[in-house]
Scaffold this active site. Structure first.
Site, PDB file in Angstrom:
ATOM      1  N   HIS A 150       3.974  -1.946  -6.423  1.00 53.39           N
ATOM      2  CA  HIS A 150       3.054  -1.974  -5.402  1.00 53.39           C
ATOM      3  C   HIS A 150       1.993  -1.088  -5.716  1.00 53.39           C
ATOM      4  CE1 HIS A 150       1.943   0.183  -1.398  1.00 53.39           C
ATOM      5  NE2 HIS A 150       1.530  -0.815  -1.053  1.00 53.39           N
ATOM      6  N   SER A 151       0.725  -1.502  -5.317  1.00 54.64           N
ATOM      7  CA  SER A 151      -0.449  -0.649  -5.343  1.00 54.64           C
ATOM      8  C   SER A 151      -0.592  -0.305  -7.115  1.00 54.64           C
ATOM      9  CB  SER A 151      -0.366   0.261  -4.476  1.00 54.64           C
ATOM     10  OG  SER A 151      -1.588   1.112  -4.535  1.00 54.64           O
ATOM     11  N   MET A 152      -0.887   0.835  -7.026  1.00 59.58           N
ATOM     12  CA  MET A 152      -1.077   1.497  -8.761  1.00 59.58           C
ATOM     13  C   MET A 152       0.240   1.269  -9.247  1.00 59.58           C
ATOM     14  SD  MET A 152      -4.115   2.611  -8.603  1.00 59.58           S
ATOM     15  CE  MET A 152      -4.345   3.300 -10.288  1.00 59.58           C
TER      16      MET A 152
END
Length: 885
Positions: A150-152
C-alpha cells in the site's frame, strides 16, 4: 481549485470489510542479527479464531503473501485482505489457503523522508527469507512470495530488485495499492528523489530481470487527493507486457473511486484481489502459478474486463447445446424478451446471413448477472437447430446492471447464427435484448468546448434512442488540464417501469473508466477529466457510452468547468506551491534591499511584494530554456556544463505541464506570500503586546554582531545539528529568532542625556526609532523566508522525534550540513540592523542576487523541493557578508 480537489468528488461507494472473529497478529521471531540491525521493525502473521490458534506453532502449509504498509501505515491494515481470504478458504474447505504476513515499519513517514527507504527495502528482503524458511519442510513448499504494497510499501517492494543480493525469483506477483510509482508526491529530500531514480531506472534498464514478475498497480481515482492516479501508473516496458495499471473506478464489480486509506479496506476491491489470488493457484504445486501469461490473463479478468463468468485458463472452444429446449428463430434486427417464472427453457436463434449486408455489428445484453453461459455462435448451420456452438459469453463484459456483448460481424465470417439461451427461470425476472446496427448510426461526435469558454458556451447533442447503445465521441479531449461537466437528461414517451441507464466514460489509452447508473427518466451530471494525457502515438478519442433504454430521448450537454480546471492544476502541481511562494518572498526581499540602498529606508513587505513580485521577471527565461532544450545542440551544451534538466521540461515530457499553469501558480504564490506577510506582522505585534504586559521594555542599544556568548551558542547548535538532527537545530534557532523579533517591538531608544545636547535628543531618538523600524521590516521578511525553510525540513524533524527511542542521531540526515550554515547565518542576522547593511560595499551585489536565484529556484526546484533552502541560504549568506564587510 483546492476545494474541488479536497471536497468535490464522488461519494464513497465502498463497503466496509468486517472480521467475523477477533483478529490476531502473531509476531514472527527474527534472527538476532536482523533484529539488532532493524530494532524498529517487526514481522507479523495475521490470523483469526481457530485459524490463529493453529498457526501459533508456525507449521504453515498455505501460500505466503506479504503486506507492506505505506507512509505512516500500520501493519494491522492487512486484516481486510487476511479476513476475506480466510472466508474464501473456508468456502473451498481449505483445499487452498493463504498465509498473510505483515511488516511493521513503525509507521514511518517515508513519503516525506526518504532516508529510511533503503533500510526498509533491506528489511523486507530479510523478511522474505524468514517467511520461506517457515515452509521449507512442507510438502508444497513455496519458492516465492506474493507481495501486496500500500502506498510507499509498493515502491519498497519494487526496490527489492535493485538490491545486489536479491534474487528476482523470490517474488512472482506484486500488487500495489495507491502507490506513487512515477515520482514522489512531495520531493522534500534528495534521498527520496535518488531512491525513485534508482528504482525506475532499474525497472527500465534491467527489464530482463522482471520477465517472471507480474505487477498490478491499482490507483484510487479522484477521491484519493494524496496520491493522484497518474503517479500510480507503472512505466510501460517495451520488452514484455507484465505490468498492468488500473484506476479503482474502472475495476469490474467495484466501479468506485477510493481515498488513500479506504483502498486497503474497500470490500469490492479486496474481493477482486482475493478472487484473483485464488484463480492464480496452480493445482499441481498448490502455489501461485509460475506461468506469466496465466497471471496476466487472471488479472485482466478481474481488474479490466470481466465477462461475468468464472475464470478458466483454457475455456473450451466448442460446447454442446442440450436439445431439450424450444428453438425459436428471430429474423428481426431488434429483439427484446422479458423472462418471469418461465418453466421451459428456450433458444432464440438469429440468422446472420440476412443481416451481414445491412449491418456491421450485433449487440446483446442480459440483465441476469449469473456466471453461466448465455450467448453462442453456430458455424455453417443450415438447420434451425445447432447442437454444437462457440461460446461467445467469454466476449461479454459485466456492467453494474447488465452483461453485454458487442460483436463485429466481419470478425466472425464462419458464424451462421447467433444463439441466445434462456434457461427455465422460476421466481427470477430479467430481460434480454439484441439488435443489429451499423456502427456509424450509433456513433456520434461531440466536440468539447474550449478551455477559456469558462462554461458560458456548451456543446449539445440530442439522441432519439431507438436502440440499446450509443457511443458519443468527445473530440479534442486529450489533455489533463481539460475538465468538463456533462449533463445527460433522459425523457421517455411512456411512464412504464424501465431498466436503468448506464453511462460509461471510456478512456481508450488507459484503464481509468468511470461508470454511473441512472434511473430513467432523470438528469445526471458526470465530471469528465483525465488522469493520464493522450500519448502522442494514440489518436483514439474518449467516448461516452450510453447503454440506453429504447424509445427514450437523451440530451447530452457538455460545458467546460473552470473550477475543475483549477482543480486539475492543484491536483497536478500542488507540490510546487512552496517554490512559487518562496520565489515571491525572495523577489520581495531583493526589492527591499534595493529600496534600502537607493533611499536608505526599508519598504514594507506587502507594498514591496506588490511592486516587485512580477511573473514576467522570471517566467520568460524558463520558457526560453525549455524551448531551447528541444534542440539537440543546446541540449549537448547544457549537458556538457553538467546542469540538471529544467523541471518544466521533465514535466512536459510527462504531459503534466500545460499553458499558463506557471503564471497561475506564480499568482497563487503571490497571494499566499502576501497573506503570510500580513500574518507574521500581526502575530509579532500580538506576541510583543503580550510580552510587554509581562516585562518592562528593554533599552535599544548597539552591540557587536559576534560576541563570545553568541559564538558559544552557535557552536552548541552546530553540535546539536551534528550529533542529533539538523532540522532540530534549525527549529531551535528559528524559535530564538522569532523571540528576538518579537522583543524588538517592545524596545525603547537608549537615553543619550550625557553624550548629546538636549536640543538634539528628539532628533537622535527619532533616527534610532526609524532605524529600528527599518530593521524590523527586514527581519519580518527574513523570518518569512526562514519559516518556509523550517516547514520544508519539518518532516525529517518529525521522523527523528518518532524514532528517538531507537537512535539519537538521524542517519542519514538531509539537512545536517545546511543546518550548520543556517545556524551561523541567523545568529548574526538576528542581532543585525539595516545601518550596517546600508554602509556595506557588497549591498549592490546583494540586491541583484535574489532575482536570478528566483529564476533558478523555479527552474530546478519544482520537482526538487529540497533545493529551495539552499537558494534561500545563499541569499541570506550575502546579507550576513553585508553586515560584516
Amino acid at each position: 481549485g483546492v476545494r474541488d480537489v479536497l471536497f468535490l468528488y464522488e461519494e464513497n461507494r465502498c463497503s466496509m470489510t468486517y472480521m467475523y472473529e477477533y483478529p490476531e497478529y502473531l509476531k514472527i521471531k527474527l534472527p538476532k542479527k536482523t533484529a539488532r540491525r532493524y530494532p524498529a521493525y517487526e514481522l507479523y502473521l495475521y490470523g483469526e479464531g481457530n485459524y490463529a490458534e493453529e498457526n501459533k506453532n508456525l507449521l504453515l502449509t498455505g501460500i505466503p503473501v506479504l503486506f507492506l504498509p505505506g507512509n505512516a501505515g500500520s501493519y494491522k491494515q492487512v486484516r481486510s485482505l487476511g479476513s476475506i481470504a480466510l472466508r474464501k478458504a473456508e468456502d473451498v474447505d481449505f483445499k487452498y489457503h493463504f498465509n498473510f504476513f505483515s511488516v511493521n515499519f513503525n509507521e514511518e513517514l517515508v513519503a516525506l523522508y526518504g532516508g529510511s527507504l533503503q533500510r526498509q527495502t533491506k528489511f523486507v528482503h530479510e523478511c522474505i527469507k524468514v517467511i520461506l524458511k517457515l515452509y521449507r519442510d512442507g510438502e508444497f513448499a513455496p519458492t516465492s512470495v506474493a507481495i501486496v504494497g500500500h502506498s510507499m510499501g509498493g515502491l519498497v517492494a519494487r526496490a527489492l530488485l535493485t538490491l545486489k543480493s536479491f534474487k528476482p525469483e523470490l517474488i512472482n506477483l506484486l500488487i500495489t495499492q495507491a502507490t506513487p510509482h512515477v515520482a514522489p508526491v512531495m520531493p522534500l529530500d534528495r534521498y527520496l528523489t535518488d531512491f525513485y531514480t534508482a528504482v525506475n531506472n532499474h525497472w527500465m534498464l534491467k527489464a530482463q530481470d522482471l520477465r517472471n514478475l507480474t505487477t498490478l498497480s491499482v490507483a484510487g481515482g479522484f477521491r484519493d487527493y494524496q496520491v493522484r492516479s497518474g503517479l500510480a501508473f507503472l512505466p510501460r516496458l517495451s520488452q514484455h507486457d507484465s505490468a498492468l495499471s488500473v484506476v479503482s473506478s474502472a475495476v469490474p464489480r467495484a466501479w468506485a473511486s477510493t481515498d488513500h486509506l479506504s483502498i486497503v479496506w474497500c470490500k469490492e476491491l479486496i474481493l477482486a484481489t482475493i478472487r484473483a489470488l485464488f484463480d492464480l493457484i496452480d493445482e499441481n504445486t498448490r502455489q501461485i502459478t509460475e506461468d506469466p501469461k496465466k497471471r496476466m490473463s487472471v488479472l485482466n479478468h478481474h481488474f479490466v474486463r470481466h465477462p461475468a463468468k468464472i475464470f478458466e485458463e483454457n475455456p473450451e472452444v466448442f460446447t454442446e447445446l442440450p436439445g431439450i429446449f424450444m428453438w425459436i428463430t428471430v429474423k428481426a434486427s431488434k429483439w427484446t424478451y422479458s423472462v418471469h417464472n418461465d418453466s421451459d427453457g428456450k433458444y432464440f436463434t438469429f440468422p446472420l446471413a440476412s443481416h451481414r449486408k445491412s449491418y456491421s455489428h450485433v449487440y446483446c445484453e442480459n440483465s441476469m448477472l449469473d456466471t453461466s453461459s448465455w450467448i453462442y455462435g453456430c458455424m455453417n448451420s443450415n438447420s434451425s437447430m445447432c447442437l454444437e456452438a462457440t461460446d461467445l459469453s467469454w466476449r461479454a463484459e459485466l456492467l453494474p446492471t447488465t452483461k453485454v456483448v458487442m460483436l463485429k460481424l466481419q470478425d466472425y465470417p464462419s458464424l451462421s447464427h447467433i444463439v441466445i439461451q434462456v434457461p427455465a427461470a422460476v421466481g427470477n425476472k430479467y430481460t434480454l435484448g439484441c439488435e443489429f446496427f451499423k456502427e456509424d448510426s450509433r456513433t456520434v461526435q461531440l466536440p468539447v468546448t474550449h478551455l477559456f469558454s469558462f462554461g458560458l458556451s456548451s456543446s449539445k447533442i440530442l439522441l432519439n434512442s431507438t436502440g440499446l447503445l450509443y457511443n458519443v465521441q468527445l473530440q479534442h479531449f486529450n489533455q489533463i488540464y481539460q475538465a468538463f461537466k456533462i449533463h445527460i437528461e433522459s425523457h421517455c414517451q411512456s411512464l412504464k417501469e424501465r431498466k436503468p441507464s448506464v453511462y460509461r466514460l471510456h478512456i481508450p489509452w488507459s484503464h481509468e473508466d468511470s461508470i454511473i447508473v441512472a434511473k430513467v427518466p432523470s438528469l445526471t451530471e458526470i465530471s469528465a477529466k483525465l488522469h493520464i494525457a493522450q500519448p502522442q502515438n494514440d489518436s483514439r478519442a474518449p467516448e461516452l457510452n450510453i447503454y440506453s433504454s429504447s424509445d427514450c430521448q437523451y440530451e447530452v450537454i457538455l460545458k467546460t468547468s473552470f473550477l475543475q480546471v483549477l482543480g486539475q492544476i492543484v491536483r497536478f502541481h500542488a507540490g510546487a506551491f512552496p517554490v512559487y511562494i518562496v520565489s515571491n518572498i525572495l523577489l520581495t526581499y531583493g526589492g527591499q534591499l534595493s529600496t534600502l540602498r537607493s533611499t536608505g529606508q526599508c519598504s514594507d513587505f506587502n507594498l514591496e511584494l506588490i511592486r516587485t513580485a512580477k511573473p514576467y521577471k522570471v517566467e520568460p527565461l524558463i520558457s526560453i530554456a525549455v524551448f531551447l532544450q528541444g534542440f539537440n545542440w543546446f541540449r549537448e551544451i547544457w549537458e556538457s556544463l553538467s546542469l540538471p534538466e529544467v523541471d518544466a521540461a521533465v514535466l512536459s515530457s510527462q504531459d503534466a505541464w500545460f499553458p499558463l499553469v506557471s503564471l497561475i501558480l506564480f499568482l497563487f504564490g503571490t497571494g499566499i506570500a502576501y497573506w503570510s506577510g500580513v500574518f507574521f506582522s500581526a502575530s509579532l505585534r500580538l506576541f510583543s503586546s503580550l510580552w510587554l504586559t509581562l516585562i518592562r521594555p528593554t533599552v535599544l542599544q548597539k552591540d557587536k554582531l559576534i560576541t563570545p556568548r553568541r559564538l558559544c551558542g552557535v557552536l552548541s547548535l552546530a553540535l546539536v545539528s551534528w550529533t542529533t538532527c539538523g532540522a532540530f537545530a534549525v527549529f531551535l534557532i528559528y524559535l530564538q529568532y522569532l523571540f528576538k523579533n518579537s522583543s524588538i517591538h517592545t524596545v525603547k531608544p537608549q537615553s543619550s542625556m550625557n553624550s548629546v545636547p538636549e536640543a538634539s535628543q528628539p532628533l537622535a531618538n527619532s533616527t534610532t526609532i526609524a532605524e529600528a523600524v527599518n530593521s524590523l521590516k527586514m527581519h519580518v521578511t527574513i523570518l518569512n523566508l526562514f519559516t518556509w525553510i523550517v516547514l520544508l525540513n519539518l518532516p525529517s524533524l518529525i521522523y527523528w522525534l518518532k524514532n528517538l527511542r531507537y537512535n539519537v542521531r538521524l542517519d542519514p540526515d538531509p539537512c545536517r550540513s545546511t543546518a550548520i550554515i543556517i545556524v551561523c547565518i541567523l545568529e548574526i542576522l538576528m542581532h543585525s540592523s539595516t545601518s550596517e547593511v546600508k554602509s556595506s560595499k557588497l549591498l549592490k551585489i546583494a540586491t541583484k542576487v535574489p532575482l536570478p536565484l528566483s529564476v533558478v529556484m523555479l527552474a530546478f526546484g519544482r520537482m526538487h523541493l529540497y533545493r529551495v533552502p539552499h537558494f534561500v541560504t545563499f541569499s541570506l549568506l550575502l546579507h550576513v557578508l553585508c553586515c560584516v564587510v
